[in-house]
Write an enzyme that holds these catalytic residues in place. Structure first.
Site, PDB file in Angstrom:
ATOM      1  N   GLN A  83     -39.145  78.179  35.212  1.00  0.00           N
ATOM      2  CA  GLN A  83     -39.139  77.022  36.127  1.00  0.00           C
ATOM      3  C   GLN A  83     -39.396  75.719  35.375  1.00  0.00           C
ATOM      4  OE1 GLN A  83     -37.883  76.696  38.863  1.00  0.00           O
ATOM      5  NE2 GLN A  83     -37.924  78.659  39.904  1.00  0.00           N
ATOM      6  N   SER A  84     -39.048  75.667  34.118  1.00  0.00           N
ATOM      7  CA  SER A  84     -39.298  74.480  33.305  1.00  0.00           C
ATOM      8  C   SER A  84     -38.591  73.233  33.857  1.00  0.00           C
ATOM      9  CB  SER A  84     -38.809  74.751  31.882  1.00  0.00           C
ATOM     10  OG  SER A  84     -38.751  73.542  31.146  1.00  0.00           O
ATOM     11  N   ASN A  85     -39.390  72.190  34.130  1.00  0.00           N
ATOM     12  CA  ASN A  85     -38.805  70.897  34.500  1.00  0.00           C
ATOM     13  C   ASN A  85     -38.090  70.296  33.300  1.00  0.00           C
ATOM     14  OD1 ASN A  85     -40.139  70.824  37.101  1.00  0.00           O
ATOM     15  ND2 ASN A  85     -42.026  70.384  35.980  1.00  0.00           N
TER      16      ASN A  85
END
Ligand SMILES: *Cc1c(COP(=O)(O)O)cnc(C)c1O
Length: 352
Positions: A83-85
């Protein structure tokens, strides 16, 4: 020479590709200020653009992708959690520059088949080449070590096809990336001056350290002494993290051709708001995410900005940040995590 003009000249000399909409807004949290007796301002890096789902990585990418383009790269590798921004913003930015994004994502929280959510969904829409890496050894000292052969084989294959790869480490937290946040500090200082605001404290969420390093470098460039607090989103070794951030800040200053230097004592890293770990929510932080929404109509995310905002509120409640003082909170974005897996969102759904 005027220190602001000198800093802006240094940023211009290094060069960037404009990707975001700057300056981002700075505004006062009226109701929360009245409630706490502390003058609370918020710097809206969540409004960076280029898409609705921006955040703090865009400033770093402006400088990083300039170097990629100058080197003739057509492909960008980067790394993060599923879920890396940062990975998602890198994919957006790469697309805007006509480059192909390749994302190497560690499954800190394992995504479920048939339930692609939040940033992973956006990565798919962007057509990023997503590689989900299933963690074999969670206790390994270098968490990326176990995946390196696979990543290097892929790089070699692309290069044998004539592609040229630009590599962006986790969070884009290199000296060049951090220059983006030195620039943000100088922008913020100008906004504060124009609004007649004199901040005593600066609070920022912190993960891979580039945002903190950049802010510290910008503060050094202007010879400011605002007390700077970085609220961690994951467990990091004491001292090592501070030295790493100061090291990135100093390498950024060197890259800019500045004589100023940063020491680890120039900022305070707050370790008490991580909870159990990265991407693991907890009630007290979620309570303050609800508080921010219910007093100001603003959203913070459960992984970074929410835990950091909880750190700020705790500092106010315990008197570490005194009544009558002035604080700027850097909202680094990340609200897509509100639509991530229930394990990341926790009790924010009001049902858990
Ligand atoms: C990446 C990120 C951070 C941490 O920034 P670093 O420069 O990695 O320390 C904070 N907030 C959000 C929303 C992020 O995506």
């Amino acid at each position: 020479m005027d220190l602001t003009a000198r800093a802006l000249g240094m940023f211009a000399a290094l060069g960037k590709i404009p990707l975001g909409f700057y300056p981002t807004p700075l505004h006062r949290l009226e109701r929360l200020s009245a409630m706490t007796g502390v003058d609370i301002w918020i710097k809206r890096e969540d409004f960076s653009g280029a898409s609705l789902f921006g955040g703090n990585k865009i400033r770093k990418l402006e400088y990083l992708l300039k170097e990629a383009r100058d080197a003739g790269c057509d492909t960008v590798f980067t790394y993060g959690a599923t879920q890396s921004n940062h990975a998602m913003q890198t994919a957006c930015a790469a697309r805007r520059c006509g480059m192909d994004p390749v994302l190497w994502l560690r499954a800190v929280v394992e995504p479920k088949a048939g339930e692609v959510r939040a940033n992973l969904l956006l990565d798919a829409i962007l057509g990023a080449d997503v590689h989900i890496l299933h963690i074999k050894d969670r206790a390994a000292p270098d968490v990326w070590q176990q995946f390196r052969p696979e990543i290097e084989a892929w790089r070699a294959r692309l290069e044998s096809e004539g592609r040229k790869v630009y590599d962006i480490p986790v969070g884009g937290s290199t000296p060049r990336g951090a220059v983006g946040f030195a620039h943000a500090y100088v922008e913020l200082a100008g906004q504060c001056e124009a609004a007649g605001v004199r901040p005593d404290y600066l609070f920022t969420p912190s993960g891979s350290g580039g945002t903190l390093a950049g802010l510290a470098a910008g503060r050094a460039l202007l010879h400011h002494n605002v007390k700077t607090f970085a609220v961690l989103s994951g467990h990091k070794p004491e001292g090592v993290y501070e030295d790493k951030a100061a090291g990135i800040a100093n390498a950024a200053l060197e890259l800019l051709g500045a004589q100023e230097r940063v020491a680890a004592r120039d900022f305070t890293v707050l370790r008490g708001y991580v909870g159990e770990g990265y991407e693991i929510p907890y009630k007290a932080a979620n309570d303050d995410i609800r508080l921010l929404a219910r007093t100001e109509g603003l959203f913070a995310d459960p992984v970074y900005s929410g835990k950091a905002f909880h750190g700020l509120m705790d500092a106010i409640r315990t008197g570490r940040v005194e009544r009558g003082s002035t604080v700027v909170f850097v909202h680094t974005g990340g609200a897509t995590a509100l639509f991530a897996e229930p394990a990341i969102v926790g009790d924010l759904d009001g049902l858990s």
